[in-house]
Enzyme design. Structure first.
Site, PDB file in Angstrom:
ATOM      1  N   CYS A 145       0.826  -1.213   0.000  1.00  0.00           N
ATOM      2  CA  CYS A 145       0.000   0.000   0.000  1.00  0.00           C
ATOM      3  C   CYS A 145       0.853   1.252   0.000  1.00  0.00           C
ATOM      4  CB  CYS A 145      -0.932  -0.007   1.207  1.00  0.00           C
ATOM      5  SG  CYS A 145      -0.065  -0.132   2.798  1.00  0.00           S
ATOM      6  N   ASN A 303      -8.072   4.793  -2.212  1.00  0.00           N
ATOM      7  CA  ASN A 303      -7.520   3.542  -1.709  1.00  0.00           C
ATOM      8  C   ASN A 303      -6.948   2.736  -2.870  1.00  0.00           C
ATOM      9  OD1 ASN A 303      -6.838   1.545   0.092  1.00  0.00           O
ATOM     10  ND2 ASN A 303      -8.914   1.140   0.806  1.00  0.00           N
TER      11      ASN A 303
END
Length: 339
Positions: A145, A303
């Protein structure tokens, strides 16, 4: 037959009927849930290796569906949950595969220069409308991420400075940024990614170095074909949503959050105000802020879990909460690249 015996017999018959009815209802519910699981598998292309694994995943799916439906029935929150692509995973499994932010081991707490300290802030901002945000990406089962967060922020500043929106390569960071605290699918942090890009002289495009979702060997020939560069990075003053707002008003900003809750796993829409702590474990990108129809202020966050999660891949997180670190710690460790 005496009246007492008749009463007992009728009572037993009634209990028997109730038990049969309940058993039938449970069987129907189980059959219905299994049908829903099959439909879910077809939708997300899920294939299990064995009957035992399928049964195990069904039990997890069933528990998650019951939790989601119970949450939504209560109707007392500003957001909703839904059955998404993570419905056959426990929360522990989900966190292990989808998060991956590792707080810096070398932050000394000394404030750094913040160029936007005296900047003005419009009442709302959405960098998507200014074409400074690429489409939603999916990190898959790789805990990188940090790379997606850093790349999204770099894509934003590149567009702002050059007028060109270029999809840049997360995989180049996963494969090549490995000599510091960043470890590909095993986690990392955005500041180190920015430092690597600066020292490396830039970053190549996603088209030239496509995403694989696994740790690979650095392809130096492809990696060296740089299409964007940065001068460095700066940290947003910690624990200040006001400072974060000043930064996001000027460019997309990398932020770290605590995304460990089951509510975050199944978030589907609305302004998220869920229970979460400040154990930062996920890197995302703040690409705007605004106010909902009912007046609730929110951060607009990009995201990297695909478009089927959240609001087409985005989440609106409540802004200006009582805690200085912001909801889920969003104001604790924010940073942005400079160009």
């Amino acid at each position: 037959m005496t009246s007492n015996k008749l009463f007992v017999s009728l009572a037993l018959l009634f209990i028997f009927d109730v038990c049969i009815s309940q058993g039938t209802a449970r069987s129907l519910d189980e059959a219905s849930m299994k049908q829903r699981h099959q439909q879910w598998m077809a939708r997300y292309g899920r294939i299990y290796k064995s009957g035992a694994e399928r049964e195990q995943r069904f039990r997890i799916f069933k528990a998650n569906v019951e939790l989601i439906e119970s949450f939504n029935r209560a109707g007392d929150k500003s957001y909703k949950l839904s059955i998404n692509q993570f419905a056959d995973k426990t929360n522990a499994e989900f966190k292990a595969s989808r998060n991956g932010f590792k707080p810096s081991l070398h932050k000394d707490g000394i404030p750094t220069f913040f160029r936007y300290e005296n900047g003005t802030t419009p009442s709302s901002m959405d960098w998507r409308k200014k074409r400074a945000v690429t489409s939603i990406k999916d990190q898959g089962q790789c805990g990188c991420c940090w790379a997606f967060s850093a790349v999204a922020a770099m894509e934003g500043i590149t567009k702002i400075k050059t007028g060109k929106l270029i999809s840049l390569s997360e995989q180049a960071l996963v494969d090549c940024d490995i000599n510091g605290e960043n470890h590909g699918c095993e986690g990392g942090l955005m500041d180190d990614a920015f430092e690597f890009i600066k020292q490396n002289g830039g970053l190549t495009t996603e088209a030239n170095y496509p995403y694989k979702g696994i740790d690979g060997t650095c392809n130096s020939n492809r990696e060296s074909d740089h299409s964007a560069k940065i001068q460095g990075y700066e940290d947003v003053p910690a624990n200040s949503e006001e400072s974060l707002m000043k930064a996001v008003a000027k460019q997309p900003v990398s932020v770290a959050i605590d995304a460990s809750s089951i509510a975050f796993q199944f978030y589907s829409g609305g302004v998220f105000a869920g229970e979460c702590g400040t154990n930062l474990d996920h890197g995302v990108t703040a690409v705007g802020y605004g106010k909902s129809d009912n007046g609730t202020k929110y951060w607009l966050v990009k995201n990297s879990w695909g478009k089927s999660w959240g609001e087409e891949g985005y989440i609106r997180m409540q802004k200006d909460v009582d805690a200085e670190e912001g909801l889920c710690g969003i104001a604790m460790q924010a940073s942005y690249p400079t160009a």
